[in-house]
Design an enzyme around this catalytic site. Structure first.
Site, PDB file in Angstrom:
ATOM      1  NE  ARG A 170       0.711   1.892   4.194  1.00  0.00           N
ATOM      2  CZ  ARG A 170       1.809   2.263   4.172  1.00  0.00           C
ATOM      3  NH1 ARG A 170       2.628   2.154   3.075  1.00  0.00           N
ATOM      4  NH2 ARG A 170       2.666   2.317   5.293  1.00  0.00           N
ATOM      5  CG  ASP A 200      -2.285   3.998  11.744  1.00  0.00           C
ATOM      6  OD1 ASP A 200      -1.192   4.794  12.515  1.00  0.00           O
ATOM      7  OD2 ASP A 200      -1.914   2.977  11.157  1.00  0.00           O
ATOM      8  N   GLY A 248       8.866   1.105   3.012  1.00  0.00           N
ATOM      9  CA  GLY A 248       7.655   2.046   3.355  1.00  0.00           C
ATOM     10  C   GLY A 248       6.264   1.954   2.595  1.00  0.00           C
ATOM     11  CB  SER A 298       2.728  -2.216   3.809  1.00  0.00           C
ATOM     12  OG  SER A 298       2.325  -1.161   4.597  1.00  0.00           O
ATOM     13  CB  SER A 299       7.384  -5.678   2.069  1.00  0.00           C
ATOM     14  OG  SER A 299       8.363  -5.445   3.141  1.00  0.00           O
ATOM     15  CG  ASP A 323       1.020  -0.429   7.116  1.00  0.00           C
ATOM     16  OD1 ASP A 323       0.627   0.947   6.819  1.00  0.00           O
ATOM     17  OD2 ASP A 323       2.085  -0.624   7.741  1.00  0.00           O
ATOM     18  CE1 TYR A 355       4.459   3.925  13.288  1.00  0.00           C
ATOM     19  CE2 TYR A 355       3.841   3.198  15.422  1.00  0.00           C
ATOM     20  CZ  TYR A 355       3.328   3.308  14.282  1.00  0.00           C
ATOM     21  OH  TYR A 355       2.316   3.235  13.771  1.00  0.00           O
TER      22      TYR A 355
HETATM   23  P1  ADP Z   1       7.988  -2.290   4.886  1.00  0.00           P
HETATM   24  O1  ADP Z   1       6.804  -3.082   5.372  1.00  0.00           O
HETATM   25  O2  ADP Z   1       7.951  -0.787   4.561  1.00  0.00           O
HETATM   26  O3  ADP Z   1       8.480  -2.956   3.519  1.00  0.00           O
HETATM   27  P2  ADP Z   1       9.104  -3.217   7.257  1.00  0.00           P
HETATM   28  O4  ADP Z   1      10.482  -2.795   8.048  1.00  0.00           O
HETATM   29  O5  ADP Z   1       7.626  -2.752   8.075  1.00  0.00           O
HETATM   30  O6  ADP Z   1       9.101  -2.354   5.863  1.00  0.00           O
HETATM   31  O7  ADP Z   1       8.992  -4.620   6.956  1.00  0.00           O
HETATM   32  C1  ADP Z   1      10.168  -5.288   6.277  1.00  0.00           C
HETATM   33  C2  ADP Z   1      10.412  -6.606   6.979  1.00  0.00           C
HETATM   34  O8  ADP Z   1       9.263  -7.488   6.434  1.00  0.00           O
HETATM   35  C3  ADP Z   1      11.970  -7.247   6.281  1.00  0.00           C
HETATM   36  O9  ADP Z   1      12.935  -6.586   6.914  1.00  0.00           O
HETATM   37  C4  ADP Z   1      11.546  -8.621   6.246  1.00  0.00           C
HETATM   38  O10 ADP Z   1      11.880  -8.978   7.657  1.00  0.00           O
HETATM   39  C5  ADP Z   1       9.881  -8.847   6.299  1.00  0.00           C
HETATM   40  N1  ADP Z   1       9.731  -9.121   4.879  1.00  0.00           N
HETATM   41  C6  ADP Z   1       8.767  -8.427   4.045  1.00  0.00           C
HETATM   42  N2  ADP Z   1       8.458  -9.158   3.012  1.00  0.00           N
HETATM   43  C7  ADP Z   1       9.315 -10.087   2.789  1.00  0.00           C
HETATM   44  C8  ADP Z   1       9.606 -11.081   1.839  1.00  0.00           C
HETATM   45  N3  ADP Z   1       9.148 -11.311   0.734  1.00  0.00           N
HETATM   46  N4  ADP Z   1      10.510 -12.206   2.414  1.00  0.00           N
HETATM   47  C9  ADP Z   1      10.756 -12.096   3.640  1.00  0.00           C
HETATM   48  N5  ADP Z   1      10.948 -11.557   4.504  1.00  0.00           N
HETATM   49  C10 ADP Z   1       9.942 -10.099   4.128  1.00  0.00           C
HETATM   50 MG    MG Z   2       5.982  -2.733   7.221  1.00  0.00          MG
END
Ligand code: ADP
Ligand code: MG
Length: 340
Positions: A12, A21, A105, A107-108, A149, A197
């Site tokens: 997102r 939020d 940022g 939201s992976s 998120d 945060y």
């Molecule tokens: P964002 O959500 O903005 O990308 P975050 O710091 O909240 O950043 O989350 C990133 C963390 O989520 C990564 O350091 C990892 O631990 C985990 N992560 C997310 N996607 C994956 C993926 N596809 N494979 C492995 N780890 C992942």
């Molecule tokens: Mg995140």
């Protein structure tokens, strides 16, 4: 061999409404056309997941009770979801891949939680699913994050941004005009993000002890706060909620110039009152605003790095490179995915 089942959840970007939020305020994110995808087959009593983004696979025996101490660290997000589901968590083995930049940022982490939750057999009710994933993220990271998120990844609506009232959890989709381009530019990996945060969450709680819930406070109430730092934090939240209201109205009537102006005001408030920007992000916003056809730009997400989001006209010469900048489009959330 059994054909794997595919579970997919989008990332997102937040157009406006940051750091609102967790006090039950207003946000205006959209689910974007970048996804985390799990391909899994069922197995009993364990989760085995490999990611093409990390060399170490995750192995979890079910049920999971201590997600905080799982190694490798990315497994904590998976374990957080499994722990929240307790004995109802279904096991699987498989792989995860993503077209989202990780830790940027977009939201992976929420996309991973939501896709994992669906693979684990979590109930498919949007709010319960998002709240489960929010608790999973809080357990995995120790950060008291809000629900934006996860709810956006679950409940996104194609072609629309979501006005989410994070107190009532009411979601009102707002159509994004066809002429609007939404561009995300990566600036830097986040630093200090989790400790700062947590500190902001605490500062908002202090403000709320003085003047009541920030979501219903006025700027007059904010002015009565004697402490300069707490007053500025509260002023950001109260003014940001109003900017989201105004941006929703402007977006719905196709007034992109006003949405852009509100985005710039939001950036200034996050920079000066909330103090979550960086010099690099300020420079990037300034550079974006100098491009013809750009209506507005701001840092998006928690700050201290991550991305900026830019709103531009269809004719703007602003370009993307698909490595550090992307044009994104609003898509449906994970619950609308077919999961065949
Ligand atoms: P964002 O959500 O903005 O990308 P975050 O710091 O909240 O950043 O989350 C990133 C963390 O989520 C990564 O350091 C990892 O631990 C985990 N992560 C997310 N996607 C994956 C993926 N596809 N494979 C492995 N780890 C992942
Ligand atoms: Mg995140």
């Amino acid at each position: 061999m059994t054909t794997p089942t595919v579970f997919r959840a989008p990332g997102r970007v937040n157009l406006i409404g940051d750091h609102t939020d967790y006090t039950g305020g207003l946000v205006l994110p959209l689910a974007i056309d970048r996804y985390t995808t799990l391909e899994v087959t069922p197995q009993v009593s364990a989760i085995d997941l490999a990611s093409d983004a990390d060399t170490s696979p995750v192995h979890l025996a079910l049920p999971v009770t201590d997600p905080e101490s799982v190694s490798p660290p990315w497994g904590r997000y998976v374990a957080g979801v499994a722990a929240e589901l307790g004995t109802s968590c279904q096991g699987f083995r498989g792989t995860v891949s993503t077209t989202l930049p990780i830790g940027s940022g977009l939201s992976s982490s929420a996309a991973l939680e939501v896709a994992v939750a669906l693979a684990c057999g979590a109930p498919r009710e949007p709010f319960a699913l998002a709240q489960l994933c929010q608790r999973a993220e809080q357990r995995a990271t120790g950060v008291p994050c809000g629900i934006m998120d996860q709810l956006t990844s679950v409940a996104g609506v194609a072609g629309h941004a979501l006005r989410i009232d994070c107190h009532s959890l009411e979601i009102s989709p707002v159509a994004i005009p066809d002429s609007a381009r939404i561009i995300v530019k990566f600036i830097a990996h986040r630093r200090l993000a989790s400790s700062a945060y947590g500190q902001r969450v605490t500062e908002c709680a202090t403000a709320e002890r003085l003047i009541g819930p920030l979501r219903s406070a006025s700027l007059r109430d904010v002015d009565s706060i004697a402490d300069d730092v707490i007053r500025r934090r509260a002023r950001h939240v109260v003014s940001e909620n109003q900017r989201v209201r105004d941006a929703c109205e402007a977006l719905a009537s196709g007034d992109l110039a006003t949405v852009g102006r509100l985005m710039v005001d939001s950036h200034v408030s996050l920079r000066d009152d909330y103090e979550v920007s960086t010099g690099e992000m300020d420079e990037a916003v300034k550079a974006a605003l100098s491009v013809p056809g750009v209506f507005g730009a701001r840092l998006t997400g928690g700050g201290f790095g991550g991305c900026i989001v830019v709103l531009a006209d269809a004719d703007s010469p602003l370009t993307v490179d698909e490595v550090t900048s992307w044009e994104v489009h609003a898509v449906n959330g994970a619950l609308s995915e077919p999961h065949v």
